[in-house]
Design a protein around this motif. Structure first.
Motif: not given
Length: 294
Positions: A1-21, A273-277
């Protein structure tokens, strides 16, 4: 969806935070998978809307973040490579940029994950009829976009790896004639430095300019004491460049045709775009221009 590893991980984290709230607020979630998928889908659609605005001011070409797997890594099986090649190739992700955020979501949920129209309606907040129209529109947009290459079968994937190894070897030897023979007539070289690293600002086409540029780039890499390590990049053959200290300099991905020639080359040098490597090298960074005194 995002074309970005970091952005994808952030969205997954936000999703679980929303679930917790939601659970802390007393919400009872009866279908956890549906709740999480709906949440991450809608967060993804919102993210793409803002990302598209940011890319309007992006310096040079925009390419997705590379997803790298090394052949000797015990967790990288042929099946995993095939899955990457099917859904995460550079060409495919770039092509998805032609879609609106909702079109991209509907297309991926339907084509990559096999969701039915009732589920698509629930996940996106649209009607079933609207989702059918969105998918049809998305398919038409993609059909009109050049550069989509299907994933190679396992047998040809091994040939692609060998071709990549030979390609970089020939380029390092500055053998122009042999390198030209390895390029498709419609070859294209794309680069992404994001204005922070040295990279071409516009795509380079036709074999001779591409070959000369590749030879020049490999020569510079050698002069800097850097090395190329073969890798699978988004499920396709490629390489990661490391400097003398083992820091990532750039990532190269090759799109190989059925005839055994290279049709597309994607070079990602933007350090963001290379920091995750791993640690990112400063050798390829652009030096700020000094202001002239008047």
């Amino acid at each position: 969806m995002t074309g970005s590893v970091g952005d994808a991980e952030d969205l997954v984290q936000d999703t679980f935070l929303n679930l917790t709230r939601a659970e802390q607020a007393g919400t009872t979630v009866t279908n956890l998978k549906a709740y999480l998928t709906t949440s991450v889908t809608r967060l993804g659609i919102n993210h793409l809307g803002s990302a598209r605005v940011r890319r309007e001011t992006y310096v040079g070409q925009w390419l997705p973040e590379p997803v790298v797997a090394f052949a000797e890594h015990p967790g990288d099986t042929p099946a995993e490579h095939a899955e990457l090649a099917d859904s995460l190739s550079m060409a495919f992700l770039v092509m998805l940029e032609a879609l609106s955020p909702v079109e991209r979501a509907v297309f991926l949920l339907r084509e990559a994950f096999g969701y039915g129209y009732p589920q698509l309606a629930q996940l996106t907040g649209k009607t079933e009829a609207n989702c059918r129209q969105i998918l049809t529109r998305a398919r038409k947009h993609l059909a009109a976009t050049a550069g989509n290459t299907p994933a190679p079968p396992p047998a040809r994937r091994a040939q692609g790896d060998e071709l990549a190894r030979r390609f970089f070897e020939v380029a390092a030897g500055a053998n122009l004639e042999e390198l030209l023979g390895m390029l498709a007539p419609d070859v294209v070289l794309h680069g992404d430095g994001g204005g922070k690293a040295r990279a071409i600002r516009r795509s380079v086409t036709t074999p001779l300019p591409v070959a000369k540029l590749i030879i020049s780039a490999i020569r510079r890499i050698t002069e800097l004491g850097a090395r190329l390590e073969p890798a699978h990049v988004n499920g396709h053959p490629g390489a990661v460049t490391y400097d003398g200290q083992g820091r990532v300099l750039n990532v190269l991905a090759l799109n190989v045709t059925e005839n055994g020639t290279v049709r597309e080359i994607h070079a990602v040098a933007n350090p963001d775009k290379l920091t995750h490597l791993g640690d990112v090298s400063d050798l390829g960074l652009r030096t700020p221009r000094k202001r002239r005194k008047h």
